[in-house]
Design a protein around this motif. Sequence first.
Motif, short mmCIF file in Angstrom:
data_model
loop_
_atom_site.label_atom_id
_atom_site.label_comp_id
_atom_site.label_asym_id
_atom_site.label_seq_id
_atom_site.Cartn_x
_atom_site.Cartn_y
_atom_site.Cartn_z
N ALA A 190 0.81 -1.22 0.00
CA ALA A 190 0.00 0.00 0.00
C ALA A 190 0.85 1.28 0.00
N PRO A 191 1.88 1.42 0.83
CA PRO A 191 2.68 2.64 0.78
C PRO A 191 3.38 2.83 -0.56
N GLU A 242 0.85 4.01 -3.19
CA GLU A 242 0.54 5.43 -3.08
C GLU A 242 1.61 6.28 -3.73
N ARG A 243 2.89 5.91 -3.57
CA ARG A 243 3.97 6.65 -4.21
C ARG A 243 3.92 6.53 -5.73
N SER A 250 1.00 8.58 -7.08
CA SER A 250 1.22 10.02 -6.98
C SER A 250 2.16 10.53 -8.08
N ARG A 300 -4.48 11.85 -12.70
CA ARG A 300 -5.41 10.94 -12.03
C ARG A 300 -5.88 9.90 -13.03
N ILE A 333 -5.44 0.08 -0.52
CA ILE A 333 -5.23 0.37 -1.94
C ILE A 333 -6.53 0.79 -2.60
N HIS A 380 -7.44 4.32 -1.36
CA HIS A 380 -6.56 5.35 -1.91
C HIS A 380 -6.91 5.65 -3.37
N SER A 381 -7.18 4.61 -4.14
CA SER A 381 -7.55 4.86 -5.54
C SER A 381 -8.90 5.57 -5.62
N ARG A 393 -10.02 7.74 -3.39
CA ARG A 393 -9.75 9.14 -3.04
C ARG A 393 -9.17 9.91 -4.23
N ARG A 394 -8.41 9.23 -5.07
CA ARG A 394 -7.82 9.88 -6.25
C ARG A 394 -8.80 9.94 -7.42
#
Length: 133
Positions: free
Chosen positions: A9-10, A13-14, A17, A32, A47, A50-51, A53-54
């Motif tokens: 997951a971290p 996110e990188r 981004s 996006r 995951i 996060h997707s 949210r984007r």
Amino acid sequence: MQVGQAGDAPVFERVISRLCTPGTGLGRPRTRPLAVLADRAYFSRAIRSHSRRRGARAVIPQPSDQIGHRLRRGRLGGRPPSFSSEAYKQRNRVERCINRLKQWRGLATRTDERAIAYQAALHLAGILIWIRR
């Protein structure tokens, strides 16, 4: 960088981004994605949230053991996450591209000590694959 499921997951996110895809026409490139295509290993709640949210739709199949757990709980198990099998078929293109890149020994074995050297090799391999087409 962590290895294994705790590090997925971290790192995801990188990667998301830093994503940048050229749009159609003039203007800034898209940062996006419309959808995130991944295999069952990336079905974690972190995951998918996060997707979401984007603003991207997560097209990730649910692992069979989690389907069983959800069904066993009955109504308390909740609804299954949405999944488009037609969109998931597009993942085949990405897999074929990755397999082409893995033909480069340095990329397949990840022997570079620094991320910038690995990324430079990745760019070089991508350019050479593109030129050959």
